[in-house]
Design an enzyme around this catalytic site. Structure first.
Site, mmCIF file in Angstrom:
data_model
loop_
_atom_site.group_PDB
_atom_site.id
_atom_site.type_symbol
_atom_site.label_atom_id
_atom_site.label_comp_id
_atom_site.label_asym_id
_atom_site.label_seq_id
_atom_site.Cartn_x
_atom_site.Cartn_y
_atom_site.Cartn_z
ATOM 1 N N GLY A 146 0.771 -1.235 0.000
ATOM 2 C CA GLY A 146 0.000 0.000 0.000
ATOM 3 C C GLY A 146 0.805 1.290 0.000
ATOM 4 O O GLY A 146 0.330 2.312 0.492
ATOM 5 N N THR A 147 1.997 1.278 -0.607
ATOM 6 C CA THR A 147 2.746 2.551 -0.657
ATOM 7 C C THR A 147 2.060 3.548 -1.604
ATOM 8 O O THR A 147 2.123 4.758 -1.377
ATOM 9 C CB THR A 147 4.216 2.357 -1.081
ATOM 10 O OG1 THR A 147 4.277 1.841 -2.398
ATOM 11 C CG2 THR A 147 4.947 1.427 -0.126
ATOM 12 N N ASN A 148 1.396 3.041 -2.624
ATOM 13 C CA ASN A 148 0.645 3.961 -3.498
ATOM 14 C C ASN A 148 -0.574 4.529 -2.779
ATOM 15 O O ASN A 148 -0.929 5.688 -2.964
ATOM 16 C CB ASN A 148 0.259 3.276 -4.806
ATOM 17 C CG ASN A 148 1.412 3.252 -5.787
ATOM 18 O OD1 ASN A 148 1.802 4.294 -6.317
ATOM 19 N ND2 ASN A 148 1.997 2.092 -5.998
ATOM 20 N N MET A 152 -4.106 -6.634 -7.292
ATOM 21 C CA MET A 152 -3.542 -7.673 -8.149
ATOM 22 C C MET A 152 -4.565 -8.631 -8.748
ATOM 23 O O MET A 152 -4.214 -9.711 -9.210
ATOM 24 C CB MET A 152 -2.483 -8.467 -7.368
ATOM 25 C CG MET A 152 -1.320 -7.604 -6.910
ATOM 26 S SD MET A 152 -0.508 -6.752 -8.296
ATOM 27 C CE MET A 152 0.874 -5.996 -7.421
ATOM 28 N N ILE A 204 -7.622 -9.209 -11.602
ATOM 29 C CA ILE A 204 -8.279 -8.662 -12.788
ATOM 30 C C ILE A 204 -9.777 -8.906 -12.621
ATOM 31 O O ILE A 204 -10.204 -10.051 -12.457
ATOM 32 C CB ILE A 204 -7.740 -9.319 -14.081
ATOM 33 C CG1 ILE A 204 -6.244 -9.026 -14.223
ATOM 34 C CG2 ILE A 204 -8.516 -8.826 -15.294
ATOM 35 C CD1 ILE A 204 -5.564 -9.772 -15.359
ATOM 36 N N LEU A 205 -10.555 -7.826 -12.616
ATOM 37 C CA LEU A 205 -12.001 -7.958 -12.428
ATOM 38 C C LEU A 205 -12.685 -8.194 -13.768
ATOM 39 O O LEU A 205 -12.180 -7.784 -14.818
ATOM 40 C CB LEU A 205 -12.562 -6.690 -11.780
ATOM 41 C CG LEU A 205 -12.071 -6.406 -10.355
ATOM 42 C CD1 LEU A 205 -12.533 -5.021 -9.900
ATOM 43 C CD2 LEU A 205 -12.562 -7.475 -9.388
ATOM 44 N N ASN A 239 -5.784 2.751 -12.839
ATOM 45 C CA ASN A 239 -4.783 1.801 -12.353
ATOM 46 C C ASN A 239 -3.402 2.406 -12.517
ATOM 47 O O ASN A 239 -3.154 3.130 -13.478
ATOM 48 C CB ASN A 239 -4.871 0.514 -13.193
ATOM 49 C CG ASN A 239 -3.799 -0.504 -12.841
ATOM 50 O OD1 ASN A 239 -3.549 -0.775 -11.661
ATOM 51 N ND2 ASN A 239 -3.154 -1.070 -13.842
ATOM 52 N N HIS A 288 0.437 1.318 -13.185
ATOM 53 C CA HIS A 288 1.223 0.180 -13.650
ATOM 54 C C HIS A 288 2.705 0.575 -13.654
ATOM 55 O O HIS A 288 3.050 1.657 -14.144
ATOM 56 C CB HIS A 288 0.774 -0.241 -15.056
ATOM 57 C CG HIS A 288 1.510 -1.445 -15.548
ATOM 58 N ND1 HIS A 288 1.243 -2.713 -15.085
ATOM 59 C CD2 HIS A 288 2.545 -1.566 -16.411
ATOM 60 C CE1 HIS A 288 2.066 -3.572 -15.659
ATOM 61 N NE2 HIS A 288 2.864 -2.893 -16.466
HETATM 62 C C1 GAR Z 1 3.278 -1.074 -7.443
HETATM 63 O O1 GAR Z 1 4.554 -1.025 -8.016
HETATM 64 C C2 GAR Z 1 2.201 -1.081 -8.517
HETATM 65 O O2 GAR Z 1 2.517 -0.283 -9.623
HETATM 66 C C3 GAR Z 1 2.224 -2.530 -8.903
HETATM 67 O O3 GAR Z 1 2.369 -3.225 -7.679
HETATM 68 C C4 GAR Z 1 3.045 -2.405 -6.743
HETATM 69 C C5 GAR Z 1 2.188 -2.276 -5.501
HETATM 70 O O4 GAR Z 1 2.860 -1.595 -4.461
HETATM 71 N N1 GAR Z 1 1.021 -2.871 -9.628
HETATM 72 C C6 GAR Z 1 0.990 -3.755 -10.622
HETATM 73 O O5 GAR Z 1 1.963 -4.372 -10.981
HETATM 74 C C7 GAR Z 1 -0.365 -3.930 -11.278
HETATM 75 N N2 GAR Z 1 -0.216 -4.549 -12.582
HETATM 76 P P1 GAR Z 1 2.079 -0.915 -3.258
HETATM 77 O O6 GAR Z 1 1.141 -1.952 -2.666
HETATM 78 O O7 GAR Z 1 3.189 -0.552 -2.290
HETATM 79 O O8 GAR Z 1 1.357 0.299 -3.775
#
Ligand code: GAR
Length: 214
Positions: free
Chosen positions: A19-21, A98, A100-101, A115, A117
């Site tokens: 969950g850093t994003n 992670m 795909i719905l 999203n 990516h």
């Molecule tokens: C992030 O790098 C995000 O871009 C990627 O997973 C990581 C999640 O990190 N997402 C994908 O690869 C989706 N195809 P987070 O949980 O720390 O945000």
């Protein structure tokens, strides 16, 4: 009236991991960068995702919808759509989500789901390209530039209209982990909050599968 934003938007964030994003979005909300929306709910596909702790620390409602509790993606998607409707989501953000719905969700919310990516789409994207795997492939190919993309979610995996992209340099000694961290710091944590703020300010227009920032 011109310039008047259509109310405060309910943002629902979907997560599966660290969950850093999500944290970048919470920080952007608290710093006032996201003015016309607020994160009203975080939904996780995993019960033990650390992202849930981040939400709770900031008093944000959480829900858990475990993918493995459902026989197939259709049943899972039906419950997810129900949850999004219950939460009155104006915008749904996949932040490290992670799963795909099914298109029954994306078609119900056209240009209302985005999203992030960790690559410059159309490179290193599509089914199977997620998390560290994306950076492993970028390093294996020897690209000199990679980056991140925020796009609207459609029924095509990683194929929806591109909202924002930011390039990041690859260095000779990079490991997938080091590159992942650089892409997050220099690109993802910047463009995801920016895209959400633009959406909430009603500044994103989609025409012929392209996004224009007004
Ligand atoms: C992030 O790098 C995000 O871009 C990627 O997973 C990581 C999640 O990190 N997402 C994908 O690869 C989706 N195809 P987070 O949980 O720390 O945000």
């Amino acid at each position: 009236m011109k310039g008047l934003v259509n109310g405060m938007k309910n943002i629902v964030v979907l997560v599966s991991g660290g969950g850093t994003n999500l944290q970048a979005l919470i920080d952007a909300q608290e710093s006032g960068m996201i003015k016309n929306g607020r994160i009203t709910c975080v939904i996780s596909s995993k019960a033990d995702a650390y992202a849930l702790e981040r939400a709770k620390k900031h008093g944000i409602k959480t829900r858990v919808l475990v993918r493995k509790d459902y026989p197939d993606v259709i049943e899972y998607s039906k419950d997810m759509l129900k949850a999004l409707q219950e939460e009155k989501a104006d915008l749904v953000v996949y932040a490290g989500f992670m799963t795909i719905l099914d298109e029954l969700v994306t078609k119900a919310m056209p240009n209302k789901m985005m999203n992030v990516h960790p690559a410059l789409i159309p490179s290193f994207c599509g089914k199977g390209y997620y998390g560290l795997r994306v950076h492993e492939e970028a390093l294996a190919k020897g690209v000199k530039l990679t980056g991140a993309t925020v796009h609207f979610v459609t029924e095509v995996c990683d194929g929806g209209p591109i909202i924002l992209q930011k390039a990041v340099e690859v260095q000779d000694n990079d490991t997938p982990e080091i590159l992942q961290k650089r892409v997050m710091e220099q690109a993802e944590w910047k463009i995801l909050p920016q895209a959400v703020a633009l959406f909430c300010d009603d500044r994103l227009e989609v025409k012929d599968n392209k996004v224009y920032v007004r």
